[in-house]
Design an enzyme around this catalytic site. Structure first.
Site, PDB file in Angstrom:
ATOM      1  N   CYS A  17     -12.023  43.054  50.661  1.00 39.54           N
ATOM      2  CA  CYS A  17     -11.129  44.144  50.280  1.00 39.54           C
ATOM      3  C   CYS A  17     -10.752  44.030  48.807  1.00 39.54           C
ATOM      4  CB  CYS A  17      -9.864  44.139  51.126  1.00 39.54           C
ATOM      5  SG  CYS A  17      -8.763  42.797  50.704  1.00 39.54           S
ATOM      6  N   CYS A  66      -9.178  40.743  47.596  1.00 41.78           N
ATOM      7  CA  CYS A  66     -10.125  39.651  47.362  1.00 41.78           C
ATOM      8  C   CYS A  66     -10.719  39.761  45.966  1.00 41.78           C
ATOM      9  CB  CYS A  66     -11.264  39.702  48.372  1.00 41.78           C
ATOM     10  SG  CYS A  66     -10.739  39.771  50.070  1.00 41.78           S
ATOM     11  N   ASP A  98     -28.562  30.464  73.812  1.00 34.79           N
ATOM     12  CA  ASP A  98     -28.527  29.055  73.476  1.00 34.79           C
ATOM     13  C   ASP A  98     -27.103  28.586  73.776  1.00 34.79           C
ATOM     14  OD1 ASP A  98     -29.036  26.553  72.181  1.00 34.79           O
ATOM     15  OD2 ASP A  98     -27.941  27.345  70.465  1.00 34.79           O
ATOM     16  N   ASP A 101     -28.818  29.870  67.497  1.00 33.63           N
ATOM     17  CA  ASP A 101     -28.441  29.580  66.125  1.00 33.63           C
ATOM     18  C   ASP A 101     -29.192  28.421  65.487  1.00 33.63           C
ATOM     19  OD1 ASP A 101     -27.167  27.586  67.648  1.00 33.63           O
ATOM     20  OD2 ASP A 101     -25.829  27.199  65.976  1.00 33.63           O
ATOM     21  N   ASP A 129     -33.789  26.659  67.866  1.00 32.88           N
ATOM     22  CA  ASP A 129     -33.883  27.983  68.491  1.00 32.88           C
ATOM     23  C   ASP A 129     -34.810  28.925  67.736  1.00 32.88           C
ATOM     24  OD1 ASP A 129     -31.961  27.436  70.469  1.00 32.88           O
ATOM     25  OD2 ASP A 129     -30.387  27.714  68.986  1.00 32.88           O
TER      26      ASP A 129
END
Lengths: 761, 52
Positions: A47, A50, A453, A637, A641
């Site tokens: 935003c 930030c 996973d 992840d 995987d």
């Protein structure tokens, strides 16, 4: 805490991941006159506040000239001086300043300039064709309102002059793509587009030269304009996802500290390491290469490599695989395999072998085109022959045939798919999900089976204290005060967010692979495995227990026992439930031990849970499900995987995934909650329905318009009205997707402060 | 119809100006950060200009 051997704050600060000044120098580029530019990715900005916070923090640094945050691509570009009056500057202060205000900052692996260039070319083409379309339309309106004879001819000639460069400049994307499809003996949507555009221009030019009444320049160019808008939107959608995902790339270990036989140490690139070289790995670093531990003891977090949730303790003689995080002690490792033969290289080879199903997938637009273009072209040909044979006037026959081609040109079809997908991608983006390309949305709508996973996906991969068994009350406080000195995940979970400053130890030391010990006066406290804390294994053997156990002992006598399990990812239960209730087959494929896997499966209500799978077995499981007629969505992840993510029909990874896992996945979610998975499936299904509706609308329009064109009644005016209305209807239908389903909570906004709460605690 | 001799070039010229303006804005990076620009317009305080 100056009396302690270990300073807790220093240890925790390591977590932020320090980047050396040399690495920054490599990543930045010189602007001349002593200035350098550094581009960083800041994945957490969302935003205006930030932007201001980061820019202010950077400009406050004495050596920073300018700093500018790009919110769209989530990057900061910072110009700094190489030298100030006080000597050479240390650019690592830039990253530290950003981290100090609470944002992650990563060096960008390399700027992706190619894609940026394509985007600009597409936008330029949209501008040029828009300009040409507007001006030609202006002239065409004059012709339609009654300009005749010499005036009409002049208007046609001016139109031809404007259209020619626009056709070459803006049409080259379609011509190139159509040509490359034809060369390989296939056909795509760009073939009928290119044919219609170039034929209509040619015929119009010929008509103009012969003082004809109808010229189609306006149709030619506005067609290009509409189609380029669709193409540009599609490109921007993909680029946005790609830049967000690339910005997350953590720095893979590029170098290692080589220990020469004479004991001297120097930093070398990973590629220069040879088998038999000895390297030193400090606590908090990733192991850069596969090897055997020669000296030192430590715990390795291998969750991202094997999916195992518990840290593995290593000592001299055990193997250490690349990618694992060294948690507690310094290690000396002898390399046993080259970087290019390492585990990661094997995984990538497996991924390439697995990537069959996805490459074979044909986009819905291309499938439509393979039916559409033969139908349209044979209709035009039939019209041409019919008018020629029965009418006898071949010139008139050609004009009517071209009118058929223009009317049927897939303007609405070209917009039907990209507009829906861009709207769907925007909807997913608002929920924190990135879509890598449009075909992923089409594939996601087709799935009927979801494979999860465990570690890092269904669970967060960080332990959680579930039970504390203690007979004396202050034990918990003592254990927490001890635990705060360690970066071992179990200690971190035990210490939690509590402020441990109340208790001071005289000495604290950590034994790698064992635990912590601290002394208060004459009392010696030990925190760690049962063997370490009490001197022998007294409690239940922890081997096949689903809970992990930590003991606290006072002078060798056990006083407390803490039990941990893995934290479930928020929303995991809802996600599994809602998928099951919608009729999806759900299964868990994990590399973790079977007992831990079973425990998680019970907690989530998953009917089938397979544990202790190697990466290859995961791929085989996916292949078995596919062979059984399922279309599988893989959610995972880890490095282990990645091949399964590539093998599945479509795949989703969390943003915390390993780099290779994120690259393999079609979707990446930036949200901590797992229930975005059923939401993404739902949005994909709704967009697939809208795409089918759009196709129906576009075909319905053709069914109405084609007979008019074949009867020779279509004029350029009718063609342009029909084309514009059909495009507008298709776009309006696509926009229905975004209507009335705003997400309740703002995604990803809350995650940045939460991550950094740990450091300030 | 003589006025067309002036009007058509004027129309084309104005269109070309629009195109030029678009090309300029694209090249000078006006579309690089559309989301950021939407927020920046709301912020009251400007970041300090480059230091001497």
């Amino acid at each position: 805490m100056s009396c302690c051997g270990v300073n807790a704050d220093d240890v925790l600060a390591l977590e932020a991941g320090r980047v050396s000044a040399e690495e920054i120098l490599l990543a930045s580029h010189s602007l001349g006159e002593g200035l350098r530019q550094l581009d960083l990715s800041v994945p957490d900005v969302h935003c205006g506040d930030c932007i201001m916070t980061i820019e202010k923090a950077l400009v406050a640094l004495p050596f920073v000239q300018t700093a500018r945050v790009n919110l769209t691509s989530r990057r900061v570009s910072c110009v700094y001086r190489e030298e100030t009056s006080s000597g050479a500057t240390d650019p690592s202060g830039i990253i530290e300043a950003i981290q100090a205000v609470g944002y992650r900052a990563n060096l960008l692996a390399q700027a992706d300039t190619q894609s940026e260039k394509t985007k600009n070319q597409l936008l330029l083409a949209v501008g040029v064709s828009g300009f040409a379309a507007a001006n030609i339309m202006l002239l065409s309106v004059s012709v339609w309102s009654g300009a005749d004879a010499a005036t009409r001819d002049m208007f046609h000639w001016i139109s031809a002059l404007i259209a020619a460069p626009a056709l070459v400049y803006a049409g080259r994307f379609f011509f190139r793509s159509a040509w490359s499809a034809l060369k390989r003996g296939r056909t795509n949507m760009d073939v009928p587009i290119s044919l219609a555009v170039s034929l209509s221009y040619g015929v119009s030019l010929w008509e103009t030269a012969h003082h004809g009444e109808h010229a189609w320049f306006d149709a030619t160019v506005s067609l290009l304009f509409f189609l380029l808008i669709g193409r540009t939107l599609d490109h921007i959608m993909r680029e946005k996802a790609r830049s967000a995902i690339n910005g997350l790339a953590r720095l893979a270990p590029r170098g290692a500290l080589l220990v020469a036989p004479d004991g001297s140490r120097r930093y070398v690139a990973v590629d220069e390491l040879r088998v038999g070289d000895v390297i030193a790995v400090a606590a908090g670093e990733r192991i850069p290469i596969d090897g055997i531990v020669v000296a030192g003891e430590s715990d390795l977090d291998t969750s991202i490599v094997t999916g195992e949730s518990r840290p593995v303790s290593v000592f001299a003689g055990t193997e250490a695989s690349s990618g694992a995080m060294n948690l507690t002690g310094a290690l000396v490792i002898r390399a046993t395999r080259l970087a290019r033969n390492s585990l990661l290289a094997e995984i990538i080879a497996l991924m390439e072998a697995a990537e069959g199903g996805r490459a074979r997938y044909r986009r819905i637009a291309d499938r439509a085109a393979s039916l559409y273009s033969p139908a349209v072209h044979s209709l035009a040909l039939a019209t041409f022959l019919a008018w020629g044979i029965f009418g006898g006037d071949w010139k008139q026959a050609l004009l009517v045939a071209v009118a058929v081609l223009i009317i049927t040109c897939p303007c609405a079809l070209g917009l039907a798919v990209p507009v829906v997908q861009v709207v769907a991608a925007g909807e997913l983006f608002r929920r924190g999900v990135m879509v890598k390309d449009g075909s992923a949305l089409e594939r996601l709508a087709e799935i009927d089976c979801v494979a999860f996973d465990k570690t890092g996906t269904l669970t967060l991969g960080s332990p959680r204290l579930v039970r504390a068994e203690t007979d004396v009350e202050p034990s918990l406080a003592i254990a927490r005060a001890l635990a705060v000195h360690s970066r071992h995940p179990l200690s971190r979970a035990l210490a939690g967010a509590h402020n441990p400053a109340a208790l001071l130890f005289d000495r604290v030391s950590e034994t790698a692979g064992g635990g912590l010990q601290g002394a208060i006066g004459a009392d010696l406290y030990k925190l760690g495995s049962a063997r370490f804390a009490c001197g022998q294994a007294i409690a239940v053997p922890g081997g096949d227990n689903a809970l992990t156990e930590v003991m606290l002992s006072k002078n060798g006598r056990g006083v407390a026992r803490f039990l941990f399990d893995d934290t479930l990812r928020p929303g995991a239960e809802d996600a599994v439930k809602s998928l099951q209730s919608s009729g999806f087959h759900t299964v868990m494929v994990s590399g973790d031990q079977q007992c831990v896997v079973d425990d998680t499966a019970r907690a989530l209500g998953l009917p089938q849970a397979l544990g202790a799978l190697t990466p290859k077995q995961k791929v085989e499981e996916i292949a078995r499900l596919s062979a059984a007629g399922h279309r599988v969505l893989m959610v995972g992840d880890g490095i282990n995987d990645a091949p399964a993510l590539a093998a599945a029909h479509v795949s989703i990874a969390p943003s915390t995934a390993s780099d290779v896992g994120r690259q393999a996945a079609d979707f990446v979610f930036f949200n901590d909650r797992l229930d975005v998975v059923p939401q993404a499936v739902m949005i994909a299904r709704r967009s697939a329905r809208l795409i089918r509706q759009n196709f129906a609308l576009a075909i319905g329009y053709n069914v109405l318009a084609v007979p008019i064109a074949m009867a020779g009644l279509a004029t350029p005016l009718i063609a342009s009205i029909a084309m514009s209305t059909s495009s507008l209807i298709v776009v309006a239908n696509a926009l229905r997707l975004a209507r009335g389903n705003r997400p309740v909570a703002r995604p990803s906004a809350a995650t940045a402060p939460a991550n950094f709460g740990v450091q300030t605690a | 119809m003589n006025m067309l001799i002036y009007l058509i070039p004027i129309a084309l010229f104005m269109g070309a100006m629009g195109l030029m303006a678009f090309l300029w804005s694209l090249r000078s990076g006006q579309y690089d950060d559309l989301q950021g620009a939407a927020w920046r317009v709301l912020s009251d305080d400007d970041i300090d200009p480059p230091k001497p």
